[in-house]
Design a protein around this motif. Structure first.
Motif, PDB file in Angstrom:
ATOM      1  N   MET A 102     -10.943  27.789  41.776  1.00 48.94           N
ATOM      2  CA  MET A 102     -10.372  26.450  41.714  1.00 48.94           C
ATOM      3  C   MET A 102      -8.947  26.515  42.269  1.00 48.94           C
ATOM      4  N   ALA A 103      -8.488  25.412  42.810  1.00 46.28           N
ATOM      5  CA  ALA A 103      -7.250  25.417  43.591  1.00 46.28           C
ATOM      6  C   ALA A 103      -6.005  25.252  42.726  1.00 46.28           C
ATOM      7  N   ALA A 104      -4.890  25.719  43.293  1.00 46.42           N
ATOM      8  CA  ALA A 104      -3.580  25.338  42.746  1.00 46.42           C
ATOM      9  C   ALA A 104      -3.373  23.865  43.057  1.00 46.42           C
ATOM     10  N   ALA A 105      -2.809  23.134  42.109  1.00 44.42           N
ATOM     11  CA  ALA A 105      -2.674  21.683  42.267  1.00 44.42           C
ATOM     12  C   ALA A 105      -1.227  21.268  42.050  1.00 44.42           C
ATOM     13  N   ASP A 106      -0.574  20.846  43.112  1.00 48.25           N
ATOM     14  CA  ASP A 106       0.796  20.352  43.043  1.00 48.25           C
ATOM     15  C   ASP A 106       0.814  18.847  43.321  1.00 48.25           C
ATOM     16  N   GLY A 107       1.896  18.214  42.963  1.00 45.32           N
ATOM     17  CA  GLY A 107       2.048  16.789  43.225  1.00 45.32           C
ATOM     18  C   GLY A 107       3.403  16.492  43.827  1.00 45.32           C
ATOM     19  N   PHE A 108       3.478  15.411  44.602  1.00 44.38           N
ATOM     20  CA  PHE A 108       4.771  15.014  45.160  1.00 44.38           C
ATOM     21  C   PHE A 108       4.940  13.498  45.083  1.00 44.38           C
ATOM     22  N   SER A 109       6.176  13.105  44.908  1.00 40.29           N
ATOM     23  CA  SER A 109       6.537  11.688  44.866  1.00 40.29           C
ATOM     24  C   SER A 109       7.771  11.496  45.735  1.00 40.29           C
ATOM     25  N   VAL A 110       7.700  10.538  46.660  1.00 40.68           N
ATOM     26  CA  VAL A 110       8.781  10.295  47.612  1.00 40.68           C
ATOM     27  C   VAL A 110       9.203   8.837  47.538  1.00 40.68           C
ATOM     28  N   VAL A 111      10.490   8.597  47.472  1.00 39.80           N
ATOM     29  CA  VAL A 111      11.032   7.251  47.621  1.00 39.80           C
ATOM     30  C   VAL A 111      11.841   7.221  48.911  1.00 39.80           C
ATOM     31  N   ILE A 112      11.421   6.382  49.841  1.00 43.46           N
ATOM     32  CA  ILE A 112      12.126   6.218  51.119  1.00 43.46           C
ATOM     33  C   ILE A 112      13.038   5.005  51.008  1.00 43.46           C
ATOM     34  N   GLN A 113      14.299   5.223  51.267  1.00 40.89           N
ATOM     35  CA  GLN A 113      15.289   4.144  51.189  1.00 40.89           C
ATOM     36  C   GLN A 113      15.664   3.686  52.596  1.00 40.89           C
ATOM     37  N   GLY A 114      15.342   2.435  52.883  1.00 40.11           N
ATOM     38  CA  GLY A 114      15.725   1.838  54.152  1.00 40.11           C
ATOM     39  C   GLY A 114      16.755   0.734  53.938  1.00 40.11           C
ATOM     40  N   LYS A 115      16.607  -0.335  54.696  1.00 39.03           N
ATOM     41  CA  LYS A 115      17.497  -1.485  54.572  1.00 39.03           C
ATOM     42  C   LYS A 115      16.657  -2.742  54.780  1.00 39.03           C
ATOM     43  N   GLY A 116      16.550  -3.544  53.729  1.00 37.79           N
ATOM     44  CA  GLY A 116      15.706  -4.718  53.788  1.00 37.79           C
ATOM     45  C   GLY A 116      16.325  -5.855  54.590  1.00 37.79           C
ATOM     46  N   GLY A 117      15.500  -6.852  54.872  1.00 35.37           N
ATOM     47  CA  GLY A 117      15.994  -8.015  55.600  1.00 35.37           C
ATOM     48  C   GLY A 117      14.872  -8.966  55.949  1.00 35.37           C
ATOM     49  N   HIS A 118      15.183  -9.938  56.782  1.00 36.58           N
ATOM     50  CA  HIS A 118      14.217 -10.957  57.175  1.00 36.58           C
ATOM     51  C   HIS A 118      13.200 -10.373  58.152  1.00 36.58           C
ATOM     52  N   GLY A 119      11.932 -10.778  57.968  1.00 38.37           N
ATOM     53  CA  GLY A 119      10.886 -10.281  58.839  1.00 38.37           C
ATOM     54  C   GLY A 119      11.057 -10.678  60.291  1.00 38.37           C
ATOM     55  N   ALA A 120      11.859 -11.706  60.550  1.00 34.23           N
ATOM     56  CA  ALA A 120      12.086 -12.143  61.929  1.00 34.23           C
ATOM     57  C   ALA A 120      13.184 -11.360  62.624  1.00 34.23           C
ATOM     58  N   ARG A 121      13.967 -10.554  61.882  1.00 35.18           N
ATOM     59  CA  ARG A 121      15.076  -9.810  62.478  1.00 35.18           C
ATOM     60  C   ARG A 121      14.983  -8.326  62.126  1.00 35.18           C
ATOM     61  N   PRO A 122      13.925  -7.633  62.589  1.00 33.53           N
ATOM     62  CA  PRO A 122      13.777  -6.198  62.263  1.00 33.53           C
ATOM     63  C   PRO A 122      14.906  -5.350  62.818  1.00 33.53           C
ATOM     64  N   ASP A 123      15.616  -5.858  63.853  1.00 30.42           N
ATOM     65  CA  ASP A 123      16.695  -5.081  64.434  1.00 30.42           C
ATOM     66  C   ASP A 123      17.866  -4.919  63.479  1.00 30.42           C
ATOM     67  N   GLN A 124      17.925  -5.774  62.457  1.00 27.89           N
ATOM     68  CA  GLN A 124      19.019  -5.699  61.479  1.00 27.89           C
ATOM     69  C   GLN A 124      18.614  -4.925  60.222  1.00 27.89           C
ATOM     70  N   THR A 125      17.457  -4.311  60.260  1.00 23.07           N
ATOM     71  CA  THR A 125      16.932  -3.625  59.072  1.00 23.07           C
ATOM     72  C   THR A 125      16.577  -2.174  59.388  1.00 23.07           C
ATOM     73  N   ILE A 126      16.231  -1.442  58.333  1.00 24.33           N
ATOM     74  CA  ILE A 126      15.575  -0.135  58.445  1.00 24.33           C
ATOM     75  C   ILE A 126      14.289  -0.261  57.648  1.00 24.33           C
ATOM     76  N   ASP A 127      13.201  -0.384  58.361  1.00 25.44           N
ATOM     77  CA  ASP A 127      11.922  -0.760  57.748  1.00 25.44           C
ATOM     78  C   ASP A 127      11.292   0.426  57.024  1.00 25.44           C
ATOM     79  N   SER A 128      11.331   0.381  55.692  1.00 22.05           N
ATOM     80  CA  SER A 128      10.794   1.504  54.906  1.00 22.05           C
ATOM     81  C   SER A 128       9.287   1.646  55.058  1.00 22.05           C
ATOM     82  N   ILE A 129       8.592   0.544  55.346  1.00 26.34           N
ATOM     83  CA  ILE A 129       7.137   0.628  55.530  1.00 26.34           C
ATOM     84  C   ILE A 129       6.796   1.377  56.817  1.00 26.34           C
TER      85      ILE A 129
END
Length: 399
Positions: A182-209
């Motif tokens: 049976m395998a070794a089992a590890d887990g990971f959790s990541v939070v990516i921090q970008g910069k939110g904003g209006h969907g019409a102006r992606p150039d002013q954001t850092i899209d975490s998705i």
């Protein structure tokens, strides 16, 4: 003598099934098994055992000492349940809503209680000792095995054996894997921090998705391009959470997953690769990240000598047709910690008979063919008969 013990075990079948059904009706989650551990201790005491409770803050130990000195063999069973709502419509279905024995631990414990009962009546025939390890919290990291070992569960033990019911194996079959099982089992959790904003102006954001999507895609290349093709590994992303509105660019994304490996070096390598991928992608996108990496149980590795030994016992006691070969599993088990300390074996006992007992482990319809409980006990009793039974007088050499 072994056949006599088998007969005595069969006479206990109703009790063993009743013990299993009692625990199934009243399941308790990992690290919360107060009533279950008390039930186990009370049952062992009724057999005449001196019992040690709260071992590793939750486990139960009992020792059977033979009439003559000799080796000590340990058997382990686990007894925690899972946070699952049971869907079986059976008389013994869980009475604790949202908690269920969906992995067979109730059966493991009931089988070992039956073995303890049989052997309690034959101490005068044993040359050595048997330690019964009833372990809490197998299902939840950090698990109960390591804590019980640290609290003395393996002190004086020469070999340790464990069994797991398997709904993917037909009733009557026993599977033994040599080496990584049976395998070794590890887990990971990541939070990516970008910069939110209006969907019409992606150039002013850092899209975490977008950043998170690139991370998920890159993680899939670790196994296919970084790991030796002859060494098994899995990297799975199970959670991707981000965003709350269709026209808003999310500022954060959360990714969670699991890593499964057999080789310790591959285990280290994959953790390093995840870190490198996150650093590269987030840096290029001007985002940041926070990684939490959890080291779970190590791989279960069965020493070949003991694996061959159990196979030979199964052939001798249950017949050649009982043996079934299976490949290693990417599932995890904290029995691995016992095998890091002592030689032994972790084998699988078939519990599938029909469609009602064919559901996979951790499924809300999981159930077992309860006749499999006796097969688990037969293997354990065979080990004791082979290793600890004193020679009969007629078998003594003529001098």
């Amino acid at each position: 003598m072994r056949e006599q013990w088998f007969g005595e075990l069969e006479q206990l079948e109703k009790d063993i099934v009743d013990w299993r059904r009692h625990m199934h009706q009243y399941p308790e989650l990992s690290f919360q098994e107060v009533k279950t551990s008390q039930f186990i201790a009370d049952t062992l005491q009724s057999f005449g055992y001196d019992v040690r409770t709260n071992v590793g803050e939750g486990g139960v130990l009992a020792d059977l000492k033979g009439a003559l000195p000799g080796p000590t063999i340990a058997f382990r069973a686990d007894f925690d349940a899972l946070p699952i709502h049971e869907e079986n419509q059976v008389p013994y279905r869980s009475q604790n809503d949202g908690v269920m024995h969906a992995c067979g631990h109730d059966g493991h414990t009931a089988s070992l209680l039956g073995v303890a009962k049989v052997l309690s009546q034959h101490t005068d025939q044993l040359q050595g000792s048997v330690r019964f390890i009833f372990q809490h919290a197998e299902e939840k990291i950090p698990g109960g095995a390591k804590a019980m070992i640290d609290d003395g569960a393996l002190e004086g033990v020469d070999e340790v054996y464990g069994a797991h019911l398997a709904s993917y194996l037909p009733y009557g079959k026993i599977a033994v894997v040599s080496g990584p099982s049976m395998a070794a089992a590890d887990g990971f959790s990541v939070v990516i921090q970008g910069k939110g904003g209006h969907g019409a102006r992606p150039d002013q954001t850092i899209d975490s998705i977008v950043v998170g999507s690139q991370v998920v895609g890159a993680l899939q290349h670790i196994v296919s391009r970084h790991v030796d093709p002859l060494k098994s590994a899995v990297v799975t992303v199970g959670v991707f959470q981000a965003g709350s509105a269709f026209n808003v660019i999310a500022d954060t994304a959360k990714i969670e997953g699991t890593v499964r490996t057999f080789d310790p070096q591959v285990r280290v390598q994959i953790e390093e690769d995840i870190q490198t991928i996150l650093q590269g992608i987030t840096s290029a996108a001007r985002a940041t990240f926070k990684l939490e990496y959890t080291h779970g149980y190590p791989a279960v590795v069965n020493p070949p000598e003991q694996a061959d030994y159990v196979r030979s016992l199964v052939r001798d006691s249950l017949g050649e047709e009982a043996l079934q070969e299976v490949p290693p599993s990417m599932g995890a088990e904290d029995f691995a910690y016992y095998l890091e300390e002592r030689p032994g074996n972790f084998f699988y006992v078939g519990s599938q008979q029909n469609e009602d007992t064919a559901f996979p482990h951790h499924h809300p319809r999981f159930d077992i063919d309860e006749r499999a409980l006796l097969n688990t006990g037969r293997v354990f009793l065979s080990i004791v008969a082979d290793k600890l039974l004193t020679p009969s007088p007629e078998a003594a050499p003529v001098r």
